[in-house]
Design a protein around this motif. Sequence first.
Motif, short mmCIF file in Angstrom:
data_model
loop_
_atom_site.label_atom_id
_atom_site.label_comp_id
_atom_site.label_asym_id
_atom_site.label_seq_id
_atom_site.Cartn_x
_atom_site.Cartn_y
_atom_site.Cartn_z
N SER A 38 -12.63 11.32 -21.92
CA SER A 38 -12.57 12.74 -21.54
C SER A 38 -13.73 13.04 -20.59
CB SER A 38 -12.64 13.62 -22.79
OG SER A 38 -13.86 13.41 -23.47
N ARG A 39 -13.73 14.23 -20.04
CA ARG A 39 -14.69 14.65 -19.03
C ARG A 39 -16.14 14.40 -19.47
NH1 ARG A 39 -17.52 19.25 -17.98
NH2 ARG A 39 -16.42 20.47 -19.56
N ILE A 40 -16.95 13.91 -18.56
CA ILE A 40 -18.38 13.72 -18.80
C ILE A 40 -19.05 15.09 -18.76
CG2 ILE A 40 -20.50 12.62 -17.99
CD1 ILE A 40 -18.31 10.65 -18.98
N SER A 41 -19.80 15.43 -19.81
CA SER A 41 -20.41 16.75 -19.88
C SER A 41 -21.93 16.73 -19.84
CB SER A 41 -19.94 17.47 -21.15
OG SER A 41 -20.24 16.69 -22.29
N ALA A 42 -22.56 15.56 -20.04
CA ALA A 42 -24.02 15.48 -20.03
C ALA A 42 -24.46 14.04 -19.77
CB ALA A 42 -24.60 15.98 -21.35
N THR A 43 -25.57 13.89 -19.07
CA THR A 43 -26.16 12.57 -18.84
C THR A 43 -27.68 12.69 -18.79
OG1 THR A 43 -25.95 12.85 -16.43
CG2 THR A 43 -24.20 11.61 -17.53
N VAL A 44 -28.36 11.59 -19.11
CA VAL A 44 -29.82 11.54 -18.99
C VAL A 44 -30.24 10.09 -18.77
CG1 VAL A 44 -30.26 11.35 -21.49
CG2 VAL A 44 -32.03 12.30 -20.00
N PHE A 45 -31.23 9.88 -17.90
CA PHE A 45 -31.79 8.55 -17.63
C PHE A 45 -33.06 8.35 -18.44
CE2 PHE A 45 -29.32 8.21 -13.71
CZ PHE A 45 -29.14 6.84 -13.61
N SER A 46 -33.34 7.08 -18.79
CA SER A 46 -34.64 6.75 -19.35
C SER A 46 -35.68 6.83 -18.23
CB SER A 46 -34.64 5.34 -19.96
OG SER A 46 -34.49 4.36 -18.95
N LYS A 47 -36.94 6.99 -18.60
CA LYS A 47 -38.02 7.11 -17.60
C LYS A 47 -38.13 5.85 -16.75
CE LYS A 47 -40.88 8.19 -20.90
NZ LYS A 47 -42.03 8.52 -21.72
N THR A 48 -37.79 4.71 -17.32
CA THR A 48 -37.94 3.43 -16.63
C THR A 48 -36.65 2.95 -15.96
OG1 THR A 48 -37.42 2.26 -18.67
CG2 THR A 48 -39.76 2.68 -18.21
N ASN A 49 -35.59 3.72 -16.06
CA ASN A 49 -34.27 3.36 -15.53
C ASN A 49 -33.64 2.19 -16.27
OD1 ASN A 49 -34.43 5.34 -13.51
ND2 ASN A 49 -35.45 3.92 -12.13
N ASP A 50 -34.17 1.80 -17.44
CA ASP A 50 -33.61 0.69 -18.20
C ASP A 50 -32.23 1.02 -18.77
OD1 ASP A 50 -35.84 -0.84 -17.76
OD2 ASP A 50 -36.75 -0.37 -19.69
N PHE A 51 -32.00 2.29 -19.09
CA PHE A 51 -30.72 2.71 -19.62
C PHE A 51 -30.50 4.18 -19.33
CE2 PHE A 51 -33.69 3.58 -23.01
CZ PHE A 51 -33.22 4.73 -23.64
N PHE A 52 -29.26 4.61 -19.47
CA PHE A 52 -28.95 6.03 -19.41
C PHE A 52 -27.96 6.35 -20.51
CE2 PHE A 52 -25.81 4.23 -16.48
CZ PHE A 52 -24.64 4.88 -16.85
N VAL A 53 -27.85 7.62 -20.82
CA VAL A 53 -26.98 8.09 -21.90
C VAL A 53 -25.97 9.05 -21.29
CG1 VAL A 53 -26.89 9.21 -24.16
CG2 VAL A 53 -28.96 7.96 -23.47
N SER A 54 -24.72 8.93 -21.75
CA SER A 54 -23.67 9.85 -21.30
C SER A 54 -23.04 10.53 -22.51
CB SER A 54 -22.60 9.09 -20.51
OG SER A 54 -22.01 8.08 -21.31
N GLY A 55 -22.58 11.74 -22.30
CA GLY A 55 -21.88 12.50 -23.34
C GLY A 55 -20.62 13.10 -22.77
N SER A 56 -19.63 13.33 -23.63
CA SER A 56 -18.34 13.82 -23.15
C SER A 56 -17.94 15.11 -23.87
CB SER A 56 -17.25 12.76 -23.37
OG SER A 56 -16.95 12.66 -24.74
N VAL A 57 -16.89 15.76 -23.34
CA VAL A 57 -16.37 16.96 -23.98
C VAL A 57 -15.70 16.63 -25.31
CG1 VAL A 57 -16.13 18.26 -21.83
CG2 VAL A 57 -14.19 16.94 -22.70
N ALA A 58 -15.40 15.36 -25.55
CA ALA A 58 -14.84 14.94 -26.84
C ALA A 58 -15.93 14.78 -27.90
CB ALA A 58 -14.07 13.63 -26.69
N GLY A 59 -17.20 14.97 -27.52
CA GLY A 59 -18.29 14.89 -28.47
C GLY A 59 -18.89 13.50 -28.62
N MET A 60 -18.49 12.57 -27.80
CA MET A 60 -18.97 11.19 -27.90
C MET A 60 -20.18 10.98 -27.00
SD MET A 60 -16.87 10.00 -30.05
CE MET A 60 -17.27 8.28 -30.00
N ILE A 61 -21.11 10.11 -27.45
CA ILE A 61 -22.23 9.71 -26.60
C ILE A 61 -22.25 8.19 -26.51
CG2 ILE A 61 -23.60 11.76 -27.08
CD1 ILE A 61 -25.38 10.01 -28.86
N GLN A 62 -22.88 7.69 -25.44
CA GLN A 62 -22.93 6.26 -25.21
C GLN A 62 -24.17 5.93 -24.39
OE1 GLN A 62 -22.73 3.18 -26.01
NE2 GLN A 62 -20.58 3.53 -26.36
N THR A 63 -24.73 4.74 -24.60
CA THR A 63 -25.86 4.28 -23.80
C THR A 63 -25.43 3.09 -22.95
OG1 THR A 63 -26.65 2.97 -25.67
CG2 THR A 63 -27.64 5.12 -25.38
#
Length: 182
Positions: A38-63
């Motif tokens: 489902s649609r991506i609703s939020a994202t954030v990067f780590s300070k070092t660019n090692d990983f980022f996190v995504s969130g969706s309108v379905a309530g799921m998050i992922q790294t």
Amino acid sequence: MTFSPNDKYILSGNDKGILHLWDGQTYELLRYFEWHTSRISATVFSKTNDFFVSGSVAGMIQTWSPVSGRLVSYGEEGDSNRNDASIPDTKTPSLSSMHKHSVGLLVLTYDESHILSCSNVGEIRVFAARTLELIYTNTDIHVMDGYNSIFVRYKSSTPFLIGTTKSVVRSLDIKDLMEMSD
């Protein structure tokens, strides 16, 4: 759209749940990530660019790893990379630990060990960043109910949620909430 801290990457998401990673200097598409359904609703990067996190309108998050393009951890939503050898053999976070509503805000703690996520109805959840293990969830979702906007501010290394509701500014100390849940 989210810029990485050093502007090396630009991350965008679309209505189909596909994330696009762009070179922050040349604007060239580097890769895309498919997992959310489902649609991506939020994202954030780590300070070092090692990983980022995504969130969706379905309530799921992922790294994710922007370098390898692989999942750092995973939940049970439509995951096309499930057989990836880079994923540790850990317990899969259950859907019940994810949000029941759209993810509206994602923040990494100062040491980047935890992900703070807020839904659009005031659910607050704190996950271990590398495993997505649920560390904290608010039992009273009305704590943040009615907020027009929610931001995160750090005092030392402690994240505070700052929000406005009915022309009043309120704050919520996430560290205190996590300690209360222990």
